[in-house]
Design an enzyme around this catalytic site. Structure first.
Site, PDB file in Angstrom:
ATOM      1  N   CYS A  97       0.835  -1.197   0.000  1.00 53.26           N
ATOM      2  CA  CYS A  97       0.000   0.000   0.000  1.00 53.26           C
ATOM      3  C   CYS A  97       0.867   1.243   0.000  1.00 53.26           C
ATOM      4  O   CYS A  97       1.720   1.407   0.870  1.00 53.26           O
ATOM      5  CB  CYS A  97      -0.931  -0.004   1.221  1.00 53.26           C
ATOM      6  SG  CYS A  97      -2.073   1.396   1.225  1.00 53.26           S
ATOM      7  N   CYS A 126      -0.386   4.354   0.275  1.00 53.80           N
ATOM      8  CA  CYS A 126      -1.114   5.496   0.839  1.00 53.80           C
ATOM      9  C   CYS A 126      -0.280   6.210   1.902  1.00 53.80           C
ATOM     10  O   CYS A 126       0.698   5.675   2.406  1.00 53.80           O
ATOM     11  CB  CYS A 126      -2.476   5.067   1.394  1.00 53.80           C
ATOM     12  SG  CYS A 126      -2.441   4.434   3.080  1.00 53.80           S
ATOM     13  N   CYS A 154      -0.739   4.464   6.010  1.00 53.74           N
ATOM     14  CA  CYS A 154      -0.226   3.181   6.487  1.00 53.74           C
ATOM     15  C   CYS A 154       1.219   3.294   6.957  1.00 53.74           C
ATOM     16  O   CYS A 154       2.026   4.018   6.379  1.00 53.74           O
ATOM     17  CB  CYS A 154      -0.311   2.123   5.389  1.00 53.74           C
ATOM     18  SG  CYS A 154      -1.981   1.520   5.084  1.00 53.74           S
TER      19      CYS A 154
END
Length: 193
Positions: free
Chosen positions: A48, A50, A53
């Protein structure tokens, strides 16, 4: 050019064991670590990109999977946990001392309510579901982790690992969000298949 995607995947993808039944996660504290017990394997394990996180130092992706909420329990160090951002949809619980995120939980009406988000790289056990795709790849640009001109190089490196890249979640997870929204709005259409 090679990027530090994440230590778990930089040198290839290790296949998980479909019959694996769980284990423990530990924060990075040497003395009195927070320990989480998972009584099931994870699903939807992915890299991930993003901005929310937790990522190991120098990595541009996190590795995160989900477990049913009832499969997760804090077995030690609960008093050391804090919620990183109580306004976020996923309330990430991290250790106050080492700042490692142990799990994320959704507390509001959402398509993923009932699932907890975990980082099984924090486990010593082997057999967890392997990484299956990369999500939010373009988010690495907005965080200043890669230049816009390097994003396709990052995607290429990920694809060489045998993973698909998305700038959202995988199609199956995006469909789950869409079904949740359609049901909530009373417009879910029945299949004619």
């Amino acid at each position: 050019m090679s990027f530090n995607l994440h230590p778990v995947i930089n040198n290839g993808i290790s296949k998980g064991d479909p019959s694996f039944s769980g284990g423990s996660l530990h924060c990075h504290c040497k003395a009195s670590p927070v320990t989480i017990s998972l009584t099931s394997n994870i699903s939807h394990n992915h890299a991930c990109g993003c901005s929310k996180c937790w990522k190991p130092s120098g990595a541009i992706f996190s590795i995160v999977g989900v477990v049913p909420r009832g499969s997760l329990s804090v077995t030690s160090g609960n008093e050391k946990l804090f919620v990183v951002d109580s306004t976020a949809v996923i309330r990430r619980h991290a250790c106050k001392e080492c700042k490692v995120h142990l799990f994320g939980r959704i507390e509001q009406e959402h398509a993923f309510y009932g699932l907890d988000f975990v980082h099984v790289e924090l486990s010593e056990e082997k057999g967890w579901q392997e990484v299956q795709f990369a999500a939010f790849v373009s988010s690495t640009i907005e965080q200043g982790l890669v230049a816009a001109e390097e994003a396709d190089l990052v995607r290429g490196q990920i694809k060489k690992l045998g993973l698909e890249t998305y700038d959202a979640l995988s199609p199956g997870l995006m469909d789950a969000i869409a079904v949740f929204t359609a049901k909530k709005n009373g417009v879910l259409r029945e299949s004619k298949l």
